[in-house]
Write a protein that holds these residues in place. Structure first.
Motif, mmCIF file in Angstrom:
data_model
loop_
_atom_site.group_PDB
_atom_site.id
_atom_site.type_symbol
_atom_site.label_atom_id
_atom_site.label_comp_id
_atom_site.label_asym_id
_atom_site.label_seq_id
_atom_site.Cartn_x
_atom_site.Cartn_y
_atom_site.Cartn_z
ATOM 1 N N GLY A 47 0.814 -1.220 0.000
ATOM 2 C CA GLY A 47 0.000 0.000 0.000
ATOM 3 C C GLY A 47 0.842 1.263 0.000
ATOM 4 N N ASP A 48 1.845 1.310 0.864
ATOM 5 C CA ASP A 48 2.730 2.472 0.916
ATOM 6 C C ASP A 48 3.481 2.626 -0.406
ATOM 7 O OD1 ASP A 48 3.887 4.623 2.647
ATOM 8 O OD2 ASP A 48 5.743 3.533 2.186
ATOM 9 N N GLY A 49 3.892 1.499 -0.977
ATOM 10 C CA GLY A 49 4.579 1.543 -2.263
ATOM 11 C C GLY A 49 3.690 2.082 -3.370
ATOM 12 N N LEU A 50 2.429 1.670 -3.389
ATOM 13 C CA LEU A 50 1.506 2.178 -4.424
ATOM 14 C C LEU A 50 1.291 3.677 -4.291
ATOM 15 C CD1 LEU A 50 -1.199 -0.623 -4.675
ATOM 16 C CD2 LEU A 50 0.351 0.154 -6.464
ATOM 17 N N ILE A 51 1.114 4.144 -3.071
ATOM 18 C CA ILE A 51 0.947 5.582 -2.878
ATOM 19 C C ILE A 51 2.213 6.319 -3.280
ATOM 20 C CG2 ILE A 51 0.619 7.382 -1.132
ATOM 21 C CD1 ILE A 51 -1.245 5.404 0.316
ATOM 22 N N GLY A 52 3.369 5.783 -2.893
ATOM 23 C CA GLY A 52 4.632 6.418 -3.270
ATOM 24 C C GLY A 52 4.880 6.392 -4.767
ATOM 25 N N LEU A 53 4.379 5.375 -5.434
ATOM 26 C CA LEU A 53 4.535 5.273 -6.883
ATOM 27 C C LEU A 53 3.635 6.272 -7.613
ATOM 28 C CD1 LEU A 53 5.845 3.583 -9.194
ATOM 29 C CD2 LEU A 53 3.842 2.109 -9.079
ATOM 30 N N LEU A 54 2.401 6.388 -7.155
ATOM 31 C CA LEU A 54 1.425 7.227 -7.843
ATOM 32 C C LEU A 54 1.486 8.694 -7.443
ATOM 33 C CD1 LEU A 54 -1.595 4.759 -7.689
ATOM 34 C CD2 LEU A 54 -0.057 5.191 -9.607
ATOM 35 N N GLN A 55 1.846 8.981 -6.188
ATOM 36 C CA GLN A 55 1.875 10.360 -5.694
ATOM 37 C C GLN A 55 3.149 10.606 -4.881
ATOM 38 O OE1 GLN A 55 -1.708 10.495 -3.378
ATOM 39 N NE2 GLN A 55 -3.016 10.677 -5.165
ATOM 40 N N ASP A 61 6.058 14.765 1.067
ATOM 41 C CA ASP A 61 5.751 16.014 1.774
ATOM 42 C C ASP A 61 4.992 15.762 3.074
ATOM 43 O OD1 ASP A 61 7.043 17.529 -0.112
ATOM 44 O OD2 ASP A 61 5.202 18.155 -1.158
ATOM 45 N N LEU A 62 4.174 14.755 3.073
ATOM 46 C CA LEU A 62 3.407 14.416 4.270
ATOM 47 C C LEU A 62 4.308 13.992 5.428
ATOM 48 C CD1 LEU A 62 0.542 13.915 5.470
ATOM 49 C CD2 LEU A 62 0.752 11.582 4.622
ATOM 50 N N TRP A 63 5.426 13.361 5.113
ATOM 51 C CA TRP A 63 6.291 12.787 6.145
ATOM 52 C C TRP A 63 7.583 13.562 6.393
ATOM 53 C CZ3 TRP A 63 4.177 9.328 9.174
ATOM 54 C CH2 TRP A 63 3.102 8.594 8.679
ATOM 55 N N ALA A 67 7.190 14.666 11.851
ATOM 56 C CA ALA A 67 6.558 13.351 11.692
ATOM 57 C C ALA A 67 7.211 12.297 12.581
ATOM 58 C CB ALA A 67 6.602 12.929 10.241
ATOM 59 N N LEU A 68 7.533 12.677 13.799
ATOM 60 C CA LEU A 68 8.041 11.746 14.814
ATOM 61 C C LEU A 68 9.280 10.968 14.367
ATOM 62 C CD1 LEU A 68 4.599 10.373 16.038
ATOM 63 C CD2 LEU A 68 5.999 12.127 17.136
ATOM 64 N N GLY A 69 10.214 11.644 13.773
ATOM 65 C CA GLY A 69 11.473 11.007 13.420
ATOM 66 C C GLY A 69 11.568 10.481 12.008
ATOM 67 N N THR A 70 10.499 10.510 11.271
ATOM 68 C CA THR A 70 10.560 9.990 9.901
ATOM 69 C C THR A 70 11.192 10.976 8.932
ATOM 70 O OG1 THR A 70 8.341 10.775 9.387
ATOM 71 C CG2 THR A 70 8.542 8.522 10.211
ATOM 72 N N LEU A 73 14.200 9.567 7.464
ATOM 73 C CA LEU A 73 13.947 8.455 6.540
ATOM 74 C C LEU A 73 13.538 8.930 5.157
ATOM 75 C CD1 LEU A 73 12.000 6.003 8.891
ATOM 76 C CD2 LEU A 73 14.345 5.768 8.060
ATOM 77 N N VAL A 74 12.789 10.020 5.092
ATOM 78 C CA VAL A 74 12.301 10.485 3.792
ATOM 79 C C VAL A 74 13.204 11.538 3.166
ATOM 80 C CG1 VAL A 74 9.894 9.934 4.315
ATOM 81 C CG2 VAL A 74 10.741 12.240 4.732
ATOM 82 N N SER A 75 14.216 12.004 3.889
ATOM 83 C CA SER A 75 15.073 13.062 3.340
ATOM 84 C C SER A 75 15.731 12.691 2.005
ATOM 85 C CB SER A 75 16.128 13.486 4.366
ATOM 86 O OG SER A 75 16.992 12.427 4.678
ATOM 87 N N PRO A 76 16.111 11.426 1.738
ATOM 88 C CA PRO A 76 16.682 11.116 0.418
ATOM 89 C C PRO A 76 15.684 11.272 -0.738
ATOM 90 C CG PRO A 76 17.191 9.366 1.982
ATOM 91 C CD PRO A 76 16.212 10.282 2.638
#
Length: 104
Positions: A47-55, A61-63, A67-70, A73-76
């Motif tokens: 599910g997370d992969g599909l959302i990341g693939l499509l949007q 931007d959401l994370w 976002a409690l330490g994430t 993780l999303v900085s790259p």
């Protein structure tokens, strides 16, 4: 007197048959929670992969802030939608592979 088709709860003919269980069934039921946890992880990954693939931009931007330490993780993936999409494909494949390994 004939034996009833189903054993009685409190005893009677055939009750010993109701208490015997298939050892293979017991092994499968003894430790079901790790398999359920793996299935839930696989569902999350797909599910997370599909959302990341499509949007990819919206999802990152959401994370990326508060976002409690994430954030780390999303900085790259910030301002790099192609990189997020590539990661999404890997994430979906890994989730499907994990789900395929689970047995009821």
């Amino acid at each position: 007197m004939t034996t009833p088709p189903f054993p009685r709860e409190r005893g009677g003919p055939g009750i010993s048959k109701a208490n015997t269980r298939d050892p293979g069934l017991l092994r499968a039921q003894e430790n079901i929670w790790p398999a359920r946890a793996a299935e839930m992880a696989a569902i999350f990954m797909v599910g997370d992969g599909l959302i990341g693939l499509l949007q990819p931009r919206r999802h990152v931007d959401l994370w990326k802030d508060d976002a409690l330490g994430t954030e780390k993780l999303v900085s790259p993936f910030v301002d790099r939608p192609g990189r997020r999409r590539l990661y999404a494909v890997v994430q979906i494949a890994a989730g499907l592979a994990l789900a395929a390994r689970q047995r009821p």
